[in-house]
Write a protein that holds these residues in place. Structure first.
Motif, PDB file in Angstrom:
ATOM      1  N   MET A   1      19.450 103.601  35.432  1.00 46.66           N
ATOM      2  CA  MET A   1      19.493 102.553  35.636  1.00 46.66           C
ATOM      3  C   MET A   1      20.642 102.655  37.036  1.00 46.66           C
ATOM      4  SD  MET A   1      20.810  99.083  34.953  1.00 46.66           S
ATOM      5  CE  MET A   1      22.382  99.293  34.000  1.00 46.66           C
ATOM      6  N   SER A   2      20.248 102.476  38.272  1.00 50.38           N
ATOM      7  CA  SER A   2      21.231 103.146  39.405  1.00 50.38           C
ATOM      8  C   SER A   2      22.372 101.729  39.446  1.00 50.38           C
ATOM      9  CB  SER A   2      21.096 103.133  40.351  1.00 50.38           C
ATOM     10  OG  SER A   2      19.877 103.787  40.521  1.00 50.38           O
ATOM     11  N   VAL A   3      23.581 101.673  38.948  1.00 48.44           N
ATOM     12  CA  VAL A   3      25.151 101.319  38.196  1.00 48.44           C
ATOM     13  C   VAL A   3      26.383 101.871  39.116  1.00 48.44           C
ATOM     14  CG1 VAL A   3      26.435  99.726  36.938  1.00 48.44           C
ATOM     15  CG2 VAL A   3      23.940  99.650  36.956  1.00 48.44           C
ATOM     16  N   PHE A   4      27.054 101.886  40.238  1.00 51.93           N
ATOM     17  CA  PHE A   4      27.634 101.993  40.394  1.00 51.93           C
ATOM     18  C   PHE A   4      29.146 101.431  40.761  1.00 51.93           C
ATOM     19  CE2 PHE A   4      23.782 103.546  43.101  1.00 51.93           C
ATOM     20  CZ  PHE A   4      24.034 104.428  43.583  1.00 51.93           C
ATOM     21  N   THR A   5      29.102 100.470  39.971  1.00 51.23           N
ATOM     22  CA  THR A   5      29.720  99.424  40.073  1.00 51.23           C
ATOM     23  C   THR A   5      29.734  98.426  38.682  1.00 51.23           C
ATOM     24  OG1 THR A   5      31.130  99.208  42.883  1.00 51.23           O
ATOM     25  CG2 THR A   5      31.614  97.399  41.262  1.00 51.23           C
ATOM     26  N   LYS A   6      30.503  98.213  37.682  1.00 51.85           N
ATOM     27  CA  LYS A   6      30.526  97.269  37.123  1.00 51.85           C
ATOM     28  C   LYS A   6      30.461  95.847  37.236  1.00 51.85           C
ATOM     29  CE  LYS A   6      31.199 101.146  33.510  1.00 51.85           C
ATOM     30  NZ  LYS A   6      32.212 101.296  32.600  1.00 51.85           N
ATOM     31  N   VAL A   7      29.871  95.579  36.556  1.00 55.00           N
ATOM     32  CA  VAL A   7      30.404  93.603  36.417  1.00 55.00           C
ATOM     33  C   VAL A   7      29.374  93.305  35.182  1.00 55.00           C
ATOM     34  CG1 VAL A   7      29.445  91.547  37.569  1.00 55.00           C
ATOM     35  CG2 VAL A   7      29.940  93.382  39.392  1.00 55.00           C
ATOM     36  N   SER A   8      30.787  92.455  34.313  1.00 51.72           N
ATOM     37  CA  SER A   8      30.018  91.860  33.078  1.00 51.72           C
ATOM     38  C   SER A   8      29.756  90.621  33.250  1.00 51.72           C
ATOM     39  CB  SER A   8      30.988  91.621  32.647  1.00 51.72           C
ATOM     40  OG  SER A   8      32.076  91.167  33.312  1.00 51.72           O
ATOM     41  N   LEU A   9      28.870  90.637  32.658  1.00 52.06           N
ATOM     42  CA  LEU A   9      28.517  88.950  32.417  1.00 52.06           C
ATOM     43  C   LEU A   9      29.844  87.587  32.798  1.00 52.06           C
ATOM     44  CD1 LEU A   9      26.382  87.077  31.658  1.00 52.06           C
ATOM     45  CD2 LEU A   9      26.377  87.159  29.305  1.00 52.06           C
ATOM     46  N   GLU A  10      30.671  87.699  32.286  1.00 51.65           N
ATOM     47  CA  GLU A  10      31.886  86.544  32.397  1.00 51.65           C
ATOM     48  C   GLU A  10      32.380  87.064  33.884  1.00 51.65           C
ATOM     49  OE1 GLU A  10      31.613  89.460  29.737  1.00 51.65           O
ATOM     50  OE2 GLU A  10      31.129  88.021  27.773  1.00 51.65           O
ATOM     51  N   LEU A  51      21.565  89.843  42.177  1.00 48.03           N
ATOM     52  CA  LEU A  51      22.245  89.583  42.573  1.00 48.03           C
ATOM     53  C   LEU A  51      22.619  91.122  43.279  1.00 48.03           C
ATOM     54  CD1 LEU A  51      25.922  89.557  42.636  1.00 48.03           C
ATOM     55  CD2 LEU A  51      26.136  90.250  40.329  1.00 48.03           C
ATOM     56  N   THR A  52      23.034  91.305  44.110  1.00 51.02           N
ATOM     57  CA  THR A  52      23.069  92.986  45.015  1.00 51.02           C
ATOM     58  C   THR A  52      24.777  93.061  44.969  1.00 51.02           C
ATOM     59  OG1 THR A  52      21.355  93.365  45.439  1.00 51.02           O
ATOM     60  CG2 THR A  52      22.713  94.710  46.231  1.00 51.02           C
ATOM     61  N   LEU A  53      25.018  94.097  44.916  1.00 44.68           N
ATOM     62  CA  LEU A  53      26.492  94.568  45.327  1.00 44.68           C
ATOM     63  C   LEU A  53      26.540  96.299  46.534  1.00 44.68           C
ATOM     64  CD1 LEU A  53      27.177  93.731  42.527  1.00 44.68           C
ATOM     65  CD2 LEU A  53      28.961  94.072  42.536  1.00 44.68           C
ATOM     66  N   PHE A  54      27.195  96.084  47.875  1.00 46.12           N
ATOM     67  CA  PHE A  54      26.092  96.525  48.260  1.00 46.12           C
ATOM     68  C   PHE A  54      27.765  98.028  48.011  1.00 46.12           C
ATOM     69  CE2 PHE A  54      24.789  92.334  50.197  1.00 46.12           C
ATOM     70  CZ  PHE A  54      23.190  93.331  49.556  1.00 46.12           C
ATOM     71  N   GLU A  55      27.404  98.990  47.803  1.00 43.67           N
ATOM     72  CA  GLU A  55      27.057  99.922  48.450  1.00 43.67           C
ATOM     73  C   GLU A  55      28.451 101.140  49.071  1.00 43.67           C
ATOM     74  OE1 GLU A  55      28.991 100.413  45.120  1.00 43.67           O
ATOM     75  OE2 GLU A  55      28.075  99.232  43.055  1.00 43.67           O
ATOM     76  N   LYS A  56      27.304 101.540  50.287  1.00 43.02           N
ATOM     77  CA  LYS A  56      27.119 101.802  51.357  1.00 43.02           C
ATOM     78  C   LYS A  56      27.441 101.127  52.625  1.00 43.02           C
ATOM     79  CE  LYS A  56      24.948 106.175  49.976  1.00 43.02           C
ATOM     80  NZ  LYS A  56      23.977 106.934  50.799  1.00 43.02           N
ATOM     81  N   LEU A  57      26.488  99.866  52.427  1.00 42.15           N
ATOM     82  CA  LEU A  57      26.819  99.088  53.930  1.00 42.15           C
ATOM     83  C   LEU A  57      28.024  97.808  54.179  1.00 42.15           C
ATOM     84  CD1 LEU A  57      22.850  97.783  53.983  1.00 42.15           C
ATOM     85  CD2 LEU A  57      24.417  99.812  56.011  1.00 42.15           C
ATOM     86  N   THR A  58      28.585  98.080  54.607  1.00 39.75           N
ATOM     87  CA  THR A  58      29.909  97.081  54.809  1.00 39.75           C
ATOM     88  C   THR A  58      29.270  95.927  54.973  1.00 39.75           C
ATOM     89  OG1 THR A  58      29.625  98.067  58.095  1.00 39.75           O
ATOM     90  CG2 THR A  58      30.882  99.241  56.185  1.00 39.75           C
ATOM     91  N   ALA A  59      31.001  95.235  55.208  1.00 38.58           N
ATOM     92  CA  ALA A  59      31.245  93.689  55.096  1.00 38.58           C
ATOM     93  C   ALA A  59      29.817  93.496  57.021  1.00 38.58           C
ATOM     94  CB  ALA A  59      31.784  92.947  55.023  1.00 38.58           C
TER      95      ALA A  59
END
Length: 314
Positions: A1-10, A51-59
């Motif tokens: 799985m490609s996960v760079f930033t951890k996110v918990s269910l909570e 849900l997507t967290l963007f690792e390279k693209l900026t805001a």
């Protein structure tokens, strides 16, 4: 799985409760595919979202992609619909990364496409190109010729003499060609088999628009052909290619200029993904359970296109 930033269910549940009106989060499931972003299936009591967290693209870059998806989905293209937050914006921030939620498209990808699959993809790709004409946003290709050249400088030292010469030769060839006079508009830029979902014998949707940009439409078709219409040895599967092009032509015809540059665009599409896969393989980012795709298939595709140019008779 490609996960760079951890996110918990909570963490996800609290973030959604604070910023969205999509129900109570009940589950969070990491998505196996993808190497550019951190993706999760987000289950709420109102449905399933992504849900997507963007690792390279900026805001500052992301509004183009989210606005484009919203535009396309509102014009009948089967694409994810970005979900607006309570502040009426698509983009937020979660665990220090830009983040967004989009609708979950029904269906699943096909690993072994038939001519019927390719025809359906061609139809929807042409539909997407035409629908994008009225989109007002603009973003040049961040993985275009300038990036190919700069990335290649960083990877030459990892290559053998023959591969390095192949790369230099193709870069020089591609620099001779411009696409400014060829029909342009928003393109997907990464329409591989894993980015098309089929549902009940139709295209359920195109996903992962985060390489989208404004570029030549025929280049987008070539990128698509290089995945949907390729044999194991890197040569073209002419049955699937004919089906893809016929599907596209049933909605939009190529211009004479596009027919002329088709062999060059096939080579450009192969080069782009050979370079990006070499880069990801030799210069990986720190991450959790990440994987890089094998660059060899795209080297074979490029070599095949160079040895056997594909001309069109439309």
């Amino acid at each position: 799985m490609s996960v760079f930033t951890k996110v918990s269910l909570e963490e996800a549940a609290q973030w959604v409760k604070q910023h969205y009106s999509i129900g109570r989060v009940v589950n969070l499931r990491g998505i196996l595919s993808g190497i550019e972003n951190t993706n999760f299936f987000l289950d709420t009591d109102q449905g399933v979202f992504v849900l997507t967290l963007f690792e390279k693209l900026t805001a500052s870059e992301l509004p183009f992609y989210l606005d484009l998806m919203a535009h396309l989905s509102s014009h009948g293209v089967p694409a994810p619909t970005p979900i607006k937050k309570l502040d009426d914006r698509f983009l937020g921030e979660l665990n220090g990364k830009p983040a967004a939620i989009v609708s979950c498209i029904p269906g699943s990808p096909t690993a072994k496409p038939t001519g019927n699959h390719a025809h359906l993809v061609g139809e929807q790709l042409a539909h997407m190109h035409l629908a994008g004409q009225s989109f007002e946003g603009h973003l040049e290709n961040l993985r275009g010729k300038t990036w190919w050249a700069s990335a290649s400088e960083e990877i030459y030292s990892f290559l053998g003499e023959r591969d390095a010469e192949l790369l230099r030769s193709e870069l020089a060839y591609q620099q001779e060609f411009g696409t400014q006079l060829i029909p342009r508009g928003p393109i997907h830029g990464d329409l591989f088999r894993d980015n098309v979902l089929f549902h009940e014998s139709r295209v359920g949707g195109f996903i992962d628009f985060y390489f989208a940009c404004v570029d030549a439409w025929v280049y987008d078709v070539a990128i698509t052909a290089n995945d949907w219409c390729i044999k194991e040895d890197g040569s073209m599967d002419n049955v699937n290619l004919r089906a893809l092009l016929d599907g596209y032509a049933s909605i939009r015809q190529f211009t004479p200029a596009e027919v002329e540059v088709w062999p060059t665009m096939l080579r450009a599409g192969a080069l782009r993904f050979w370079v990006s896969r070499l880069y990801d393989l030799h210069l990986p980012r720190p991450g959790e359970l990440t994987h890089a795709h094998d660059p060899e298939p795209f080297k074979r595709i490029l070599q095949s296109h160079r040895a056997h140019p594909q001309t069109l008779d439309l």
